[in-house]
Design a protein around this motif. Structure first.
Motif, short mmCIF file in Angstrom:
data_model
loop_
_atom_site.label_atom_id
_atom_site.label_comp_id
_atom_site.label_asym_id
_atom_site.label_seq_id
_atom_site.Cartn_x
_atom_site.Cartn_y
_atom_site.Cartn_z
N ILE A 127 41.99 33.15 31.70
CA ILE A 127 42.55 33.85 32.87
C ILE A 127 41.91 35.22 33.04
N GLN A 128 41.76 35.96 31.94
CA GLN A 128 41.14 37.28 32.02
C GLN A 128 39.68 37.17 32.44
N GLY A 150 39.56 36.41 36.15
CA GLY A 150 39.95 37.60 36.90
C GLY A 150 38.88 38.68 36.87
N LEU A 175 42.20 40.28 44.38
CA LEU A 175 42.80 39.09 43.77
C LEU A 175 42.36 38.97 42.32
N GLY A 176 41.07 39.22 42.07
CA GLY A 176 40.57 39.16 40.70
C GLY A 176 41.25 40.14 39.78
N HIS A 194 44.30 41.31 40.09
CA HIS A 194 45.66 40.83 39.83
C HIS A 194 45.67 39.67 38.83
N ILE A 195 44.68 38.80 38.93
CA ILE A 195 44.57 37.69 37.97
C ILE A 195 44.27 38.24 36.57
N ALA A 251 47.36 39.77 35.20
CA ALA A 251 48.30 38.72 34.77
C ALA A 251 47.91 38.17 33.40
N GLY A 252 46.60 37.99 33.19
CA GLY A 252 46.13 37.52 31.89
C GLY A 252 46.43 38.51 30.78
#
Length: 319
Positions: free
Chosen positions: A166-167, A170, A184-185, A187-188, A191-192
């Motif tokens: 995920i990281q 992102g 968006l990247g 935020h991803i 999140a990771g």
């Protein structure tokens, strides 16, 4: 072994994808990138990497990984291989900071440097996940862990690999020059980082509970190595694992706060913050295993003994 190989493969694939993406982007860069790096649209760091600080960090990490490579060869502890692999990647990330100093506007170099430094702690965390299970088995106290050892290690290592991916995704998207994709990247990526932090906090809680149960219910185990020198006592290795976890926790909190501030936040554009919040805690988490290498404390068991230990481990207590 499969974990480090899979993570290394994903890491290299991510580098290829992000480098290809960087090559397709274009933006007008200033003629002199050293005049105002903070406002340079091509300088992803937001500052010029200090070569003196980079050299100190690079040599420090390189010495650690060389010592630990020696340890893993001559003193055992192959279960810590993920940490050693991660340290080589981490050191290589600092090597790219030298290149970034000379080419501060190179997005390709920044992507490579950033991914290596940001994602390599996933390897360190995975090594600590594995170490807890090994330590519990060594002192015959695996029944004090909240979950069965094998299941615990599998769950947390899979969590680590998942947050790694995920990281990586992102971080790759956040380098885009398209604002919506970059946002968006980010935020991803955030999140990771949050998922990794939550997972690691949960692991630390399980480890703290394990130590409490051993110290309160297994007096014989606590004094097992009391006649040994303190540096050969299993409790010393337990303390080293705790110190390493604290260092990685500090780094994880820092990265979450940094990412939450955005691309040009005060933390992400401060080299001092990078070393204080990221590099120093990680170096603490790594160097603690130099004098207290787990392979010295935990030796491979005879196959029959290992089988009997596994059969003797009952379902863990949930109290």
């Amino acid at each position: 072994m499969a974990g480090p190989i899979l993570a290394s493969t994903l890491f290299l694939l991510t580098l290829l994808v992000t480098s290809a993406q960087a090559a397709t982007t274009s933006v007008i860069c200033p003629s002199d990138p050293y005049v105002d790096p903070r406002n340079d649209p091509c300088n992803a760091l937001g500052y010029i990497a200090n070569n003196a600080l980079t050299a100190i960090a690079f040599v420090y990490v390189l010495l650690i990984v060389l010592v630990q490579t020696y340890q893993i060869i001559y003193n055992g502890g192959k279960f810590m291989l993920a940490m050693v692999v991660g340290e080589y990647i981490y050191a290589l990330g600092f090597a790219f900071r030298f290149v970034l100093h000379n080419s501060p506007d190179s997005l390709e170099i920044f992507i490579t440097e950033d991914l290596m430094i940001v994602l390599s702690p996933c390897f360190f965390i995975a090594a600590n996940y594995t170490l807890l299970g090994r330590l519990a088995g060594e002192i015959d106290c695996a029944h004090h862990i909240l979950l069965p050892v094998r299941r615990l290690t599998l769950i947390f290592v899979l969590s680590d690999v998942t947050t790694f991916v995920i990281q990586a995704v992102g971080a790759s998207m956040s380098t885009s020059k398209v604002q919506s994709s970059a946002s968006l990247g980010l935020h991803i990526f955030l999140a990771g980082l949050i998922m990794q932090l939550v997972s690691f906090v949960f692991f630390c809680a399980i480890y703290a509970r394990f130590l409490y149960r051993v110290y309160t219910e297994e007096q014989d185990v606590c004094v097992r190595d009391s006649k040994q020198p303190w540096y050969n006592d299993w409790r010393t290795l337990a303390a080293a694992l705790a110190v390493s976890c604290i260092g990685l926790l500090i780094r994880s909190f820092y990265r979450v706060v940094e990412a939450s501030q955005g691309f040009r936040g005060n933390l992400s554009t401060s080299e001092a913050a990078f070393y204080l919040g990221d590099t120093i805690p990680i170096c603490l988490a790594l160097i603690v295993y130099v004098p207290f290498w787990p392979g010295r404390f935990i030796k491979p068991a005879h196959p029959y003994v290992k089988e009997q230990k596994e059969l003797s481990i009952s379902s863990p207590s949930l109290v």
